[in-house]
Design an enzyme around this catalytic site. Structure first.
Site, PDB file in Angstrom:
ATOM      1  N   LYS A 226    -101.357 -60.047   0.252  1.00  0.00           N
ATOM      2  CA  LYS A 226    -100.901 -58.876  -0.635  1.00  0.00           C
ATOM      3  C   LYS A 226    -100.449 -59.200  -1.855  1.00  0.00           C
ATOM      4  O   LYS A 226    -100.254 -58.357  -2.820  1.00  0.00           O
ATOM      5  CB  LYS A 226    -100.048 -57.814   0.162  1.00  0.00           C
ATOM      6  CG  LYS A 226    -100.583 -57.358   1.590  1.00  0.00           C
ATOM      7  CD  LYS A 226     -99.650 -56.695   2.595  1.00  0.00           C
ATOM      8  CE  LYS A 226    -100.122 -56.217   3.758  1.00  0.00           C
ATOM      9  NZ  LYS A 226     -99.174 -55.458   4.494  1.00  0.00           N
TER      10      LYS A 226
ATOM     11  N   ASP B 208     -96.895 -72.411  -3.744  1.00  0.00           N
ATOM     12  CA  ASP B 208     -95.495 -73.221  -3.275  1.00  0.00           C
ATOM     13  C   ASP B 208     -95.915 -74.789  -2.906  1.00  0.00           C
ATOM     14  O   ASP B 208     -96.170 -75.561  -3.650  1.00  0.00           O
ATOM     15  CB  ASP B 208     -94.868 -72.419  -2.253  1.00  0.00           C
ATOM     16  CG  ASP B 208     -93.483 -72.763  -1.871  1.00  0.00           C
ATOM     17  OD1 ASP B 208     -93.145 -73.977  -1.683  1.00  0.00           O
ATOM     18  OD2 ASP B 208     -92.582 -71.717  -1.829  1.00  0.00           O
TER      19      ASP B 208
ATOM     20  N   LYS C  86     -94.927 -73.272  -8.343  1.00  0.00           N
ATOM     21  CA  LYS C  86     -93.707 -73.805  -7.830  1.00  0.00           C
ATOM     22  C   LYS C  86     -93.700 -75.416  -7.405  1.00  0.00           C
ATOM     23  O   LYS C  86     -93.854 -75.718  -6.356  1.00  0.00           O
ATOM     24  CB  LYS C  86     -93.262 -73.233  -6.614  1.00  0.00           C
ATOM     25  CG  LYS C  86     -91.584 -73.293  -6.306  1.00  0.00           C
ATOM     26  CD  LYS C  86     -91.006 -72.656  -5.118  1.00  0.00           C
ATOM     27  CE  LYS C  86     -91.015 -71.358  -5.124  1.00  0.00           C
ATOM     28  NZ  LYS C  86     -90.225 -70.873  -4.110  1.00  0.00           N
TER      29      LYS C  86
ATOM     30  N   PHE D 292     -86.329 -68.265  -4.326  1.00  0.00           N
ATOM     31  CA  PHE D 292     -87.364 -67.530  -3.509  1.00  0.00           C
ATOM     32  C   PHE D 292     -87.439 -66.106  -4.503  1.00  0.00           C
ATOM     33  O   PHE D 292     -86.362 -65.626  -4.670  1.00  0.00           O
ATOM     34  CB  PHE D 292     -86.610 -67.128  -2.254  1.00  0.00           C
ATOM     35  CG  PHE D 292     -87.635 -66.350  -1.443  1.00  0.00           C
ATOM     36  CD1 PHE D 292     -88.400 -66.955  -0.599  1.00  0.00           C
ATOM     37  CD2 PHE D 292     -87.679 -64.843  -1.305  1.00  0.00           C
ATOM     38  CE1 PHE D 292     -89.379 -66.459   0.158  1.00  0.00           C
ATOM     39  CE2 PHE D 292     -88.605 -64.159  -0.623  1.00  0.00           C
ATOM     40  CZ  PHE D 292     -89.583 -64.935   0.208  1.00  0.00           C
TER      41      PHE D 292
ATOM     42  N   ASP E 161     -92.950 -60.597  -2.354  1.00  0.00           N
ATOM     43  CA  ASP E 161     -92.167 -59.698  -1.333  1.00  0.00           C
ATOM     44  C   ASP E 161     -91.310 -60.475  -0.549  1.00  0.00           C
ATOM     45  O   ASP E 161     -91.270 -61.771  -0.388  1.00  0.00           O
ATOM     46  CB  ASP E 161     -92.924 -58.825  -0.373  1.00  0.00           C
ATOM     47  CG  ASP E 161     -93.676 -59.756   0.635  1.00  0.00           C
ATOM     48  OD1 ASP E 161     -93.561 -59.325   2.032  1.00  0.00           O
ATOM     49  OD2 ASP E 161     -94.373 -60.810   0.433  1.00  0.00           O
TER      50      ASP E 161
END
Length: 179
Positions: free
Chosen positions: A42, A102, A130, A151, A158
């Protein structure tokens, strides 16, 4: 700014400008082709929508739901495909639109999967890179922003299904996810 946000990294104005620049760069490389643009749901939904609005080449759209996180802040190390593609990628130029790279686990495995399914090419476009957390040899072909080891939330990103609708990208306060 939302009370759970430590600080804003990228404003709505910065996001719009950079997404347009990246989309225009990608668009220049896909002229004369009909790529399949795959949004990874999402988290990429807002980025994906803004990105495709700037493409002038004819594209087809599809989505996947993949995850390696669950409700935590650390990758589980297992790729879960919750919704697969509806279209066949064999012989297609595929553009994967992702919110953040990430560790690289999800994108490395996803790129391999789509390549094994016969895609002519696989291009990765990411909103956030990242690199300081990278564990897998994967790099975006196009990247909007590099970030450090924070974060982040907002603009589709989210924490436990919250904060996606924030119009900016901010750093989530550690107190929110370390409770």
């Amino acid at each position: 700014m939302h009370k759970d946000c430590e600080k804003i990294l990228f404003t709505e104005k910065q996001l719009k400008k950079r997404v347009r620049e990246v989309a225009e760069s990608v668009d220049a490389t896909v002229q004369g082709k009909r790529p399949l643009v795959v949004g990874i749901l999402k988290g990429s939904i807002i980025f994906y929508a803004d990105f495709i609005r700037h493409l002038t080449a004819p594209v087809e759209l599809d989505f996947m739901v993949v995850s390696s996180y669950g409700s935590g802040t650390v990758s589980s190390g297992k790729l879960k495909i919750k919704k697969d593609l509806d279209r066949d990628v064999n012989g297609r130029d595929v553009i994967i639109v992702e919110d953040i790279i990430d560790s690289g686990f999800t994108l490395a495995n996803l790129k391999q999967l789509i390549s094994e399914r016969g895609a002519s090419s696989v291009t990765i476009v990411t909103l956030l890179n990242k690199a300081c957390r990278r564990e897998y040899d994967i790099r975006p072909d196009y990247n909007c922003f590099d970030i450090g080891d924070e974060f982040v939330i907002g603009y589709g990103l989210d924490y436990d299904e919250r904060y996606r609708s924030l119009p900016y990208i901010g750093i989530l306060k550690k107190s929110v996810y370390s409770e």
